[in-house]
Design a protein around this motif. Structure first.
Motif, PDB file in Angstrom:
ATOM      1  N   LYS A   1       1.322  -0.528   8.128  1.00 44.61           N
ATOM      2  CA  LYS A   1       1.698  -0.652   6.712  1.00 44.61           C
ATOM      3  C   LYS A   1       0.602  -1.367   5.919  1.00 44.61           C
ATOM      4  N   ALA A   2       0.115  -2.488   6.460  1.00 43.12           N
ATOM      5  CA  ALA A   2      -0.918  -3.254   5.763  1.00 43.12           C
ATOM      6  C   ALA A   2      -2.213  -2.446   5.651  1.00 43.12           C
ATOM      7  N   LYS A   3      -2.557  -1.700   6.697  1.00 43.11           N
ATOM      8  CA  LYS A   3      -3.784  -0.903   6.662  1.00 43.11           C
ATOM      9  C   LYS A   3      -3.676   0.217   5.635  1.00 43.11           C
ATOM     10  N   LEU A   4      -2.519   0.862   5.572  1.00 44.53           N
ATOM     11  CA  LEU A   4      -2.338   1.925   4.589  1.00 44.53           C
ATOM     12  C   LEU A   4      -2.400   1.379   3.171  1.00 44.53           C
ATOM     13  N   PHE A   5      -1.763   0.219   2.950  1.00 47.69           N
ATOM     14  CA  PHE A   5      -1.816  -0.395   1.622  1.00 47.69           C
ATOM     15  C   PHE A   5      -3.248  -0.740   1.240  1.00 47.69           C
TER      16      PHE A   5
END
Length: 304
Positions: free
Chosen positions: A222-226
């Motif tokens: 999730k953090a990488k996609l954001f």
């Protein structure tokens, strides 16, 4: 300046300002072209060239070069002033919100950043306050840009020794919000409603409710996609050669607010609000609220 942009400026100036149209003299010989006149004006502004230096390359006399610069500046203001470098109206704000929501960031109205422009002819007495580690004097430009490269905020001229935070402290970017002149907005992220739009920034900006920075060391999918989405959208305000890998949307699709988005601008909201210290401090605290920033950022991560 890239070639297509330069050609667009020359074409618009030539068609809109009679002085830049090429004419024949009494002997039938063609006079100076719009390309020569616009090149002279832009070179004088960009490099601080002397007017009589235009004779060597562009074959313009000193008085003609001065007149080209004066007519060029007046023409740019008359022809481009109603579109560029103006505060967004409520309709413009709705379009920006719609574009931001379409790109995965409800409530986003653009990207903000500072750039350093080298000042070649900086006076020696001022060089110290305009020089950074490189030793070359620079002038700082703070700008806000939308996805379609509309720069509607520019704060230019602070000394080059300042960074983004120092410039932000004296920038008028939030004046309309603090003084109660900004239209009221609302949008929904991850089931939570918010009423303050925000900008995408790089990591140096503070944790305010009006700024969303990238995640420096993202952990988890999730953090990488954001982080990927935030950095891609934030490239709106970067130089064009740094952002050629990112796709553009057609902004005309969003002019009338079509779609089922949650972002709304209250067009009936009255901005005739009395400006006093109590109101000013209340809005300032809301802009600087780190808890609202953290909540919004978590909701955006989940939303994306």
């Amino acid at each position: 300046m890239n070639k297509p942009l330069f050609e667009r400026i020359v074409s618009t100036i030539k068609n809109g300002v009679p002085y830049f149209r090429q004419r024949r003299d009494a002997t039938g010989r063609l006079g100076l072209s719009a390309l020569q006149k616009c090149s002279a004006a832009i070179r004088m502004m960009a490099y601080g060239c002397l007017a009589d230096a235009m004779d060597e390359y562009l074959r313009l006399a000193e008085t003609t070069a001065h007149k080209c610069l004066e007519k060029f500046v007046d023409g740019v203001i008359d022809l481009f002033g109603d579109v560029y470098l103006r505060r967004p109206t409520a309709e413009d704000l709705q379009r920006l919100l719609n574009i931001g929501e379409h790109r995965g960031f409800p409530g986003m109205v653009g990207s903000i950043d500072c750039m350093h422009w080298e000042w070649k002819n900086c006076p020696t007495a001022w060089k110290g306050q305009y020089s950074r580690g490189s030793g070359k004097p620079t002038i700082v430009l703070e700008a806000v840009a939308s996805q379609d490269l509309w720069i509607w905020h520019a704060f230019f001229g602070p000394p080059g020794t300042l960074n983004d935070i120092n410039v932000l402290d004296c920038s008028p970017v939030f004046d309309d919000i603090l003084e109660g002149r900004a239209p009221r907005v609302s949008y929904v992220v991850n089931g939570h409603q918010y009423e303050m739009a925000y900008y995408l920034t790089d990591g140096i900006y503070p944790n305010w409710a009006t700024f969303i920075q990238p995640i420096t060391l993202p952990r988890g999918p999730k953090a990488k996609l954001f982080a990927q989405c935030q950095e891609a959208c934030r490239k709106d305000v970067e130089l064009e050669d740094e952002r050629h890998t990112y796709n553009f949307y057609e902004p005309s699709e969003f002019y009338h607010g079509e779609g089922s988005g949650t972002s709304q601008v209250d067009l009936s909201y009255s901005t005739d609000r009395q400006t006093n210290l109590h109101n000013l401090m209340g809005i300032r605290n809301a802009v600087h609220d780190p808890q609202m920033h953290n909540r919004l950022k978590k909701d955006l991560i989940e939303h994306i």
